[in-house]
Design an enzyme around this catalytic site. Sequence first.
Site, mmCIF file in Angstrom:
data_model
loop_
_atom_site.group_PDB
_atom_site.id
_atom_site.type_symbol
_atom_site.label_atom_id
_atom_site.label_comp_id
_atom_site.label_asym_id
_atom_site.label_seq_id
_atom_site.Cartn_x
_atom_site.Cartn_y
_atom_site.Cartn_z
ATOM 1 N N LYS A 65 0.841 -1.212 0.000
ATOM 2 C CA LYS A 65 0.000 0.000 0.000
ATOM 3 C C LYS A 65 0.873 1.257 0.000
ATOM 4 O O LYS A 65 0.689 2.150 -0.813
ATOM 5 C CB LYS A 65 -0.905 0.011 1.237
ATOM 6 N N ASN A 66 1.844 1.293 0.919
ATOM 7 C CA ASN A 66 2.626 2.518 1.087
ATOM 8 C C ASN A 66 3.597 2.777 -0.064
ATOM 9 O O ASN A 66 4.137 3.882 -0.178
ATOM 10 C CB ASN A 66 3.386 2.496 2.423
ATOM 11 N N CYS A 117 -4.361 13.307 12.997
ATOM 12 C CA CYS A 117 -5.122 12.064 12.909
ATOM 13 C C CYS A 117 -4.978 11.343 14.237
ATOM 14 O O CYS A 117 -4.316 11.839 15.146
ATOM 15 C CB CYS A 117 -4.660 11.205 11.748
ATOM 16 N N ARG A 160 0.974 14.973 13.246
ATOM 17 C CA ARG A 160 1.494 14.745 11.901
ATOM 18 C C ARG A 160 1.579 16.020 11.068
ATOM 19 O O ARG A 160 0.809 16.237 10.131
ATOM 20 C CB ARG A 160 0.662 13.672 11.182
ATOM 21 N N ASP A 177 4.805 0.752 12.164
ATOM 22 C CA ASP A 177 3.602 0.109 11.619
ATOM 23 C C ASP A 177 3.453 -1.353 12.063
ATOM 24 O O ASP A 177 2.458 -1.997 11.726
ATOM 25 C CB ASP A 177 3.614 0.180 10.079
ATOM 26 N N ARG A 208 -8.669 -0.350 4.853
ATOM 27 C CA ARG A 208 -7.757 0.650 4.287
ATOM 28 C C ARG A 208 -6.388 0.029 4.007
ATOM 29 O O ARG A 208 -5.659 0.511 3.140
ATOM 30 C CB ARG A 208 -7.559 1.823 5.263
HETATM 31 C C1 UD1 Z 1 4.463 7.023 6.438
HETATM 32 C C2 UD1 Z 1 3.577 5.807 6.291
HETATM 33 C C3 UD1 Z 1 3.071 5.331 7.646
HETATM 34 C C4 UD1 Z 1 4.243 5.119 8.600
HETATM 35 C C5 UD1 Z 1 5.134 6.359 8.662
HETATM 36 C C6 UD1 Z 1 6.395 6.136 9.477
HETATM 37 C C7 UD1 Z 1 2.552 6.077 4.114
HETATM 38 C C8 UD1 Z 1 1.316 6.370 3.331
HETATM 39 N N1 UD1 Z 1 2.453 6.137 5.443
HETATM 40 O O1 UD1 Z 1 3.648 8.077 6.978
HETATM 41 O O2 UD1 Z 1 2.364 4.108 7.459
HETATM 42 O O3 UD1 Z 1 3.743 4.844 9.892
HETATM 43 O O4 UD1 Z 1 5.551 6.738 7.328
HETATM 44 O O5 UD1 Z 1 7.110 5.045 8.993
HETATM 45 O O6 UD1 Z 1 3.586 5.770 3.563
HETATM 46 N N2 UD1 Z 1 6.486 14.878 10.691
HETATM 47 C C9 UD1 Z 1 6.556 16.217 11.009
HETATM 48 N N3 UD1 Z 1 6.541 17.126 9.987
HETATM 49 C C10 UD1 Z 1 6.412 16.756 8.671
HETATM 50 C C11 UD1 Z 1 6.337 15.374 8.372
HETATM 51 C C12 UD1 Z 1 6.381 14.466 9.405
HETATM 52 O O7 UD1 Z 1 6.654 16.604 12.168
HETATM 53 O O8 UD1 Z 1 6.388 17.631 7.795
HETATM 54 C C13 UD1 Z 1 6.539 13.901 11.794
HETATM 55 C C14 UD1 Z 1 5.264 13.075 11.932
HETATM 56 O O9 UD1 Z 1 4.283 13.740 12.721
HETATM 57 C C15 UD1 Z 1 5.767 11.804 12.587
HETATM 58 C C16 UD1 Z 1 7.170 11.654 11.992
HETATM 59 O O10 UD1 Z 1 7.528 12.934 11.484
HETATM 60 O O11 UD1 Z 1 5.872 11.991 13.974
HETATM 61 C C17 UD1 Z 1 7.266 10.626 10.880
HETATM 62 O O12 UD1 Z 1 6.259 10.863 9.926
HETATM 63 P P1 UD1 Z 1 6.438 10.491 8.400
HETATM 64 O O13 UD1 Z 1 7.639 9.644 8.214
HETATM 65 O O14 UD1 Z 1 6.326 11.728 7.591
HETATM 66 O O15 UD1 Z 1 5.138 9.600 8.181
HETATM 67 P P2 UD1 Z 1 4.175 9.585 6.939
HETATM 68 O O16 UD1 Z 1 4.927 9.824 5.678
HETATM 69 O O17 UD1 Z 1 2.989 10.457 7.232
#
Ligand code: UD1
Length: 418
Positions: free
Chosen positions: A22-23, A116, A121, A306, A398
Amino acid sequence: MQTVVIKGPSTLKGQINISGSKNASLPIIISTLLAKGDCFIHNVPNLRDTRFLISILKNLGCILDFQKNTLFVKNSTITKKSADYEYVRQMRASIVILGPAISRYKKFKIALPGGCSIGTRGIDLHLNALNLMGVKISIKNGYVNAERKKDKLDPIIHKFPRISVGATQNILMAATLANGNSKLQNCAIEPEVIDLINFLNKCGACIKVIKRTITIKGVEELKLNDYKVIPDRIEAGSYILATMATKGRLKLNNFNPKDLTLPLKVYREMGLKIKKISNSSFEINCKTLKPIKKIITKEFPGYPTDLQAQLIATQLKSGLKSKVVENIFENRFIHIPELRRFGANLSINGKTVTIHKTLNLLGAEVMATDIRASFSLIIAAMMSKGKTVINRIYHLDRGYEDFDLKLKKCGVNIIRKK
Ligand code: UD1
């Protein structure tokens, strides 16, 4: 609202075909916005999230056809320059549309994704890097308005202050069509990021990865090319943990253990036996489940967040003050109160959950809260005596393709109620 009813205890026995990731599928589908032509993307899981993303892109004007795990991208030209709140609020990953969209079109607007259930996030890492590439960003009425004045985005030399999967994907996509060579440091290097890079390179991009540094040579244009998405390592890890929790025996097909090297090391220490049948087929079983001392979730190649909830559920009967520390998201323990409904003895202190051994787990009525947390409830239900009802199973739909059918085929007494 649909529910599933599981009558436990159950032992997982049989074989499961792991679906496409999925990811990896989500950013790969989004990245088609960067390219011209058409292509088939194979091994795309038929999930609520993938179908939803396809509907977002259709709403923007793209022409796509999704059938039997193959997505045909006929035309990825955007005619509408706004990704609306109604869509974005339902799927946070849609923020990753912004990078490719603004690199191809001069203006684009996307609703703020918001928080969420697993944390706030933020999207600061995405927006700050796009700003450095010459994108003027303003936030108004709940929307991120992006605009670029120049013909192309500026290349970027940038070290992300924190590692983010989504920000890495967003910015590397934007950089593929930039006016020169970019260098991104402190990047996420999850297998799903690498799969996106492999797809883009097949479409004519020039992207290289060394450790956590990604270099991108800006090219004039990309042309879509057929591709097959990697297997879903999180789905595989979830079924492995379910097999261990129920002392079962499973043949896993379409599975790549290299994407789960560290989790498999941990699971072997917990008692997992794994035998290779072919390059993509493995037989697994676990006769005695041993407790772990402490696991900390970390970015790849560390232990994935995850697979945190599923690990806690698996440890319920064997944990002797086992500790699991959540290091990625600030609020990813919403499954704990639900697991307590089975009789689980769990305590939370900040980022750490302590699992105290529980001998008797009993079925209960529970609620799915996020994709992965939901699977921990399935594992607990299979370990428990009696009937469990899981509400809000759209979270499972999902992320886990045909999860009820796959479990049923392996001997689990599970019924989906509409
Ligand atoms: C992706 C995955 C999710 C997984 C996560 C971490 C997808 C669709 N989802 O989510 O399943 O759990 O990686 O492996 O691929 N953060 C900030 N600012 C930003 C971006 C992120 O503070 O601009 C923080 C987030 O709140 C979180 C951390 O960084 O605490 C990691 O998030 P991130 O790696 O960005 O996760 P996703 O890409 O949303």
